[in-house]
Write a protein that holds these residues in place. Structure first.
Motif, short mmCIF file in Angstrom:
data_model
loop_
_atom_site.label_atom_id
_atom_site.label_comp_id
_atom_site.label_asym_id
_atom_site.label_seq_id
_atom_site.Cartn_x
_atom_site.Cartn_y
_atom_site.Cartn_z
N GLY A 220 0.81 -1.21 0.00
CA GLY A 220 0.00 0.00 0.00
C GLY A 220 0.84 1.26 0.00
O GLY A 220 0.54 2.23 -0.69
N ALA A 223 2.30 1.73 -3.43
CA ALA A 223 1.31 2.29 -4.35
C ALA A 223 1.16 3.80 -4.16
O ALA A 223 1.07 4.56 -5.14
CB ALA A 223 -0.03 1.60 -4.13
N GLN A 224 1.16 4.24 -2.92
CA GLN A 224 1.06 5.67 -2.66
C GLN A 224 2.30 6.41 -3.17
O GLN A 224 2.20 7.52 -3.72
CB GLN A 224 0.88 5.92 -1.16
CG GLN A 224 -0.44 5.42 -0.61
CD GLN A 224 -0.74 5.97 0.77
OE1 GLN A 224 -1.46 6.95 0.91
NE2 GLN A 224 -0.20 5.32 1.79
N ASP A 286 -2.41 8.05 4.97
CA ASP A 286 -3.16 7.85 3.73
C ASP A 286 -3.16 9.17 2.97
O ASP A 286 -3.74 10.17 3.42
CB ASP A 286 -4.59 7.41 4.05
CG ASP A 286 -5.38 7.02 2.79
OD1 ASP A 286 -4.95 7.42 1.68
OD2 ASP A 286 -6.41 6.35 2.92
N ARG A 288 -4.40 9.85 -0.08
CA ARG A 288 -5.33 9.97 -1.21
C ARG A 288 -6.01 11.32 -1.26
O ARG A 288 -6.07 11.96 -2.32
CB ARG A 288 -6.37 8.86 -1.12
CG ARG A 288 -5.86 7.49 -1.50
CD ARG A 288 -6.90 6.42 -1.33
NE ARG A 288 -7.30 6.28 0.08
CZ ARG A 288 -8.25 5.45 0.50
NH1 ARG A 288 -8.92 4.71 -0.37
NH2 ARG A 288 -8.53 5.35 1.78
N ARG A 391 -4.36 7.75 -8.97
CA ARG A 391 -4.73 7.42 -7.59
C ARG A 391 -3.87 6.26 -7.10
O ARG A 391 -3.45 5.41 -7.89
CB ARG A 391 -6.20 7.04 -7.52
CG ARG A 391 -7.14 8.15 -7.90
CD ARG A 391 -8.57 7.66 -8.12
NE ARG A 391 -9.06 6.92 -6.97
CZ ARG A 391 -9.36 5.63 -7.00
NH1 ARG A 391 -9.19 4.93 -8.11
NH2 ARG A 391 -9.79 5.03 -5.92
N ALA A 393 -4.68 3.55 -5.75
CA ALA A 393 -5.27 2.26 -6.10
C ALA A 393 -4.84 1.79 -7.48
O ALA A 393 -4.77 0.59 -7.76
CB ALA A 393 -6.80 2.34 -6.03
N PHE A 396 -1.76 -0.29 -7.09
CA PHE A 396 -1.78 -1.24 -5.99
C PHE A 396 -1.89 -2.66 -6.49
O PHE A 396 -2.70 -2.97 -7.36
CB PHE A 396 -2.94 -0.94 -5.05
CG PHE A 396 -2.92 -1.78 -3.79
CD1 PHE A 396 -1.98 -1.54 -2.81
CD2 PHE A 396 -3.83 -2.79 -3.62
CE1 PHE A 396 -1.96 -2.31 -1.66
CE2 PHE A 396 -3.82 -3.56 -2.47
CZ PHE A 396 -2.88 -3.33 -1.49
N LYS A 402 -6.47 -5.28 1.00
CA LYS A 402 -7.44 -4.46 0.29
C LYS A 402 -7.62 -3.09 0.94
O LYS A 402 -7.92 -2.12 0.27
CB LYS A 402 -8.79 -5.17 0.24
CG LYS A 402 -8.75 -6.47 -0.56
CD LYS A 402 -8.43 -6.23 -2.01
CE LYS A 402 -8.45 -7.50 -2.81
NZ LYS A 402 -8.05 -7.29 -4.21
N GLN A 403 -7.44 -2.98 2.24
CA GLN A 403 -7.71 -1.72 2.90
C GLN A 403 -6.70 -0.62 2.52
O GLN A 403 -6.94 0.54 2.76
CB GLN A 403 -7.71 -1.89 4.43
CG GLN A 403 -6.36 -2.25 5.04
CD GLN A 403 -6.18 -3.74 5.14
OE1 GLN A 403 -6.81 -4.51 4.40
NE2 GLN A 403 -5.31 -4.17 6.04
N GLN A 404 -5.59 -1.00 1.90
CA GLN A 404 -4.61 -0.01 1.53
C GLN A 404 -4.89 0.60 0.16
O GLN A 404 -4.26 1.56 -0.22
CB GLN A 404 -3.20 -0.63 1.51
CG GLN A 404 -2.73 -1.15 2.85
CD GLN A 404 -2.36 -0.01 3.76
OE1 GLN A 404 -2.22 1.11 3.34
NE2 GLN A 404 -2.25 -0.29 5.04
N ALA A 405 -5.78 0.06 -0.62
CA ALA A 405 -5.95 0.47 -2.03
C ALA A 405 -6.56 1.83 -2.18
O ALA A 405 -7.16 2.37 -1.33
CB ALA A 405 -6.82 -0.55 -2.74
#
Length: 405
Positions: A220, A223-224, A286, A288, A391, A393, A396, A402-405
């Motif tokens: 995660g 991905a960020q 996070d 996002r 984004r 996600a 990812f 899944k909670q990191q997407a």
């Protein structure tokens, strides 16, 4: 999300009666080097013009100054992870000083073409190592505070360099290079007496690679970081395009060089304020919403250029300053979060940033030449809209939580 692991405690003191704490020395080195860079960046094209350079030669010199930096940063950053930061940073500083002395003595266009790539090579050694060094030295949880003041310092140096360049060039075309060489000697002295520690993570990496891997970023977080990298590239494409074309359009409309400089100066001024005051947005676990907000501001920033390219453009440059502070800060923070690979990742960050500036400068030249200024600004707006798709996600892995997407 697991906590970030930083170096284990404060740096040890350098030997001898005079030394700087690690962060003080790194902050001073960042401020002085970006002052040097802005002085030299303005002095090179003016020296070339004095030697009779054509517009094509000016463009090639600008590209040569940056392309080597873009290519070598990921390599030298990785090298600093393996071999250490201080020696590479010192080598880069010494190299920059030597290039400046050479530029001060340049008497032909050909000599400029031989020397200018050395700027990119020297800074490509310097900046990834210096920022990786910062990651090694900070205590757990202190990276956000350290990067804030590090960025404020180099941004202030950039602002001062813009002013200083104008003063030095008014005296002599060679004076900016002599001043930069002298200040580079000061940087070498500062870094030499700056304390350095080998962080816990780096020792574990050398002695136990599995332990180092255990404290690396999660899928995660990766991905960020990738989303921030793409956003950084897009933001600097837009900034590079607008910075390249605005002086020409403003001059064609009869505005003085002083007004042009003041208007464009809103970007680095607001960027510096952003580094100082927007830290809480950058250290979020996070990113996002922070990233989405910055990209929405980026879309709005284009509008003043389309509505009134000069009269309201200071608003656009101010908004681009906010965007620059946020996306640069996010990408930098995520790159330096885990010291074991901080050099490699910050090298990629630097490469994406300078690659964006180069892409924006080149594309804006083609667009403006073929379709006019309005098309350049309109395409900047379209690119800003498209960047909303970057984004976390999107980057990812489906195998991750899944909670990191």
């Amino acid at each position: 999300m697991k906590p970030s692991v930083q170096a284990d405690g404060p740096a040890t003191s350098a030997s001898g009666p005079f030394h700087f704490s690690s962060q003080t020395g790194l902050f001073l080195a960042a401020l002085k080097m970006d002052f040097n860079f802005d002085v030299v960046t303005l002095a090179v094209p003016l020296a070339a013009v004095a030697l009779g350079a054509t517009p094509l030669q000016l463009g090639l010199l600008g590209a040569l100054q940056r392309v080597l930096y873009m290519l070598v940063c990921p390599v030298t950053g990785h090298l600093s992870d393996q071999k250490g930061r201080k020696a590479l940073a010192l080598l880069g500083a010494v190299g920059f000083g030597v290039v400046c002395l050479g530029l001060a003595m340049a008497s032909t266009i050909a000599s400029l073409f031989w020397l200018v790539p050395g700027i990119g090579l020297a800074l490509g050694l310097y900046w990834p190592a210096l920022q990786g060094w910062l990651s090694d030295e900070v205590k757990s949880g202190g990276l956000g505070h350290s990067t804030r003041w590090f960025n404020v310092c180099w941004s202030l140096g950039s602002l001062a360099g813009m002013v200083g360049a104008g003063i030095f060039i008014s005296v002599s075309h060679s004076l900016p290079f002599h001043v930069a060489a002298l200040l580079t000697l000061v940087i070498v002295c500062v870094l030499t007496v700056t304390s350095q520690s080998e962080g816990q993570v780096r020792r574990r990496q050398q002695n136990d690679r599995s332990a180092a891997a255990a404290i690396d970023e999660t899928p995660g977080e990766r991905a960020q970081r990738y989303a921030a990298l793409v956003s950084l590239f897009v933001a600097y494409v837009i900034t590079g395009a607008f910075n390249t074309q605005f002086p020409k359009i403003a001059t064609d409309l009869g505005y003085s060089p002083l007004l042009v400089a003041i208007t464009m100066g809103f970007l680095p001024f607001v960027r510096t304020l952003g580094f100082g005051f927007l830290r809480p947005l950058i250290v979020q676990p996070d990113i996002r919403w922070t990233l989405a907000g910055a990209k929405l501001i980026q879309v709005v920033a284009v509008l003043p250029f389309l509505a009134a390219p000069v009269q309201l453009s200071f608003v656009g440059f101010s908004l681009l300053g906010i965007v620059s502070a946020v996306v640069f800060g996010l990408s930098q923070f995520l790159a330096l979060k885990y010291p074991a690979k901080a050099g490699q990742r910050i090298g990629l960050h630097e490469s994406f940033m300078i690659g964006g500036i180069m892409t924006g400068a080149v594309l804006s030249g083609f667009l403006t030449q073929s379709a006019g200024y309005s098309m350049t600004f309109a395409c900047g707006g379209l690119l800003a809209l498209l960047s909303l798709a970057a984004r976390p996600a999107l980057f990812f892995s489906a195998k991750g939580p899944k909670q990191q997407a």
